[in-house]
Motif scaffolding. Sequence first.
Motif, short mmCIF file in Angstrom:
data_model
loop_
_atom_site.label_atom_id
_atom_site.label_comp_id
_atom_site.label_asym_id
_atom_site.label_seq_id
_atom_site.Cartn_x
_atom_site.Cartn_y
_atom_site.Cartn_z
N TYR A 23 0.86 -1.18 0.00
CA TYR A 23 0.00 0.00 0.00
C TYR A 23 0.89 1.24 0.00
CZ TYR A 23 0.89 0.82 5.01
OH TYR A 23 1.49 1.08 6.21
N PHE A 95 -10.41 1.75 -0.06
CA PHE A 95 -9.28 1.02 -0.62
C PHE A 95 -8.15 2.00 -0.92
CE2 PHE A 95 -12.90 -1.66 -1.56
CZ PHE A 95 -12.44 -2.94 -1.33
N PRO A 101 -2.46 -3.28 -4.96
CA PRO A 101 -3.83 -3.65 -5.33
C PRO A 101 -3.98 -4.19 -6.75
CG PRO A 101 -3.86 -1.61 -4.09
CD PRO A 101 -2.41 -1.93 -4.36
N ALA A 127 -12.24 4.67 -2.81
CA ALA A 127 -10.89 4.20 -3.15
C ALA A 127 -10.09 5.35 -3.72
CB ALA A 127 -10.96 3.05 -4.15
N GLY A 131 -6.45 2.00 -5.92
CA GLY A 131 -7.47 1.32 -5.13
C GLY A 131 -8.74 0.98 -5.88
#
Length: 224
Positions: A23, A95, A101, A127, A131
């Motif tokens: 992330y 997200f 991702p 998101a 994301g």
Amino acid sequence: MKHVLFILTNAAEIGPNNRRTGYFFPEVAHPYEVFEQAGIAVEYASPLGGFVPEDGYDETDPSQRAFRNGLAIRRLAHSRKLSEVDVLDYDAIFFPGGLGPMVDIAHDPDVKRAVARAWDNGKIVSAVCHGPAAFLGVTLEDGTPLLRGRKLTSFSNAEEAGYAQADVPFNLEDALKAEGAEYSATDVWQAKVVVDGRLMTGQNPASGTALAEEIVNALQGASK
């Protein structure tokens, strides 16, 4: 108290060159700061649960440094397994991006079920950056694709061309458009947020704070 579930990647590498990923740190730290200041609780889940790898930490950013040294990141290191979480226990799901991702969130069946369940039950679905890969392939209870006719943004083709084109398996902008999304973007690395009802998206790392502020406004408005 309102609650937001951050759903994060477990992928630590991407692409033919095994590029390190995870992330993107500011896309967690900046939204977390907004939610914390608004008195909104944050919890963390991931497809596999447990450890989630990170990328992009900048120690010169006070918000990132505060998150790094705070208590919240300890919980992040022990994320809940998504299949064991009911998204209906939360008011919104979020997200963060990063390249990770594109490896797991884009395809994981538990992610797709979580997004559909949240949307079908009136929750905010949000998101930032990469994301929105979470929304690909999501079919709602009525049989329609989540993305069809929805306005949104994400990391753009122009941004990817100067960042990770050799590493990503596909261009997110193109994939979102292919499923019927009404995609829009601004200049590279500039903040942009698109709100289409309960679907809220940010284009890139610069958009995380503004996106979180939109989620806060929606949650606070819903509680009045």
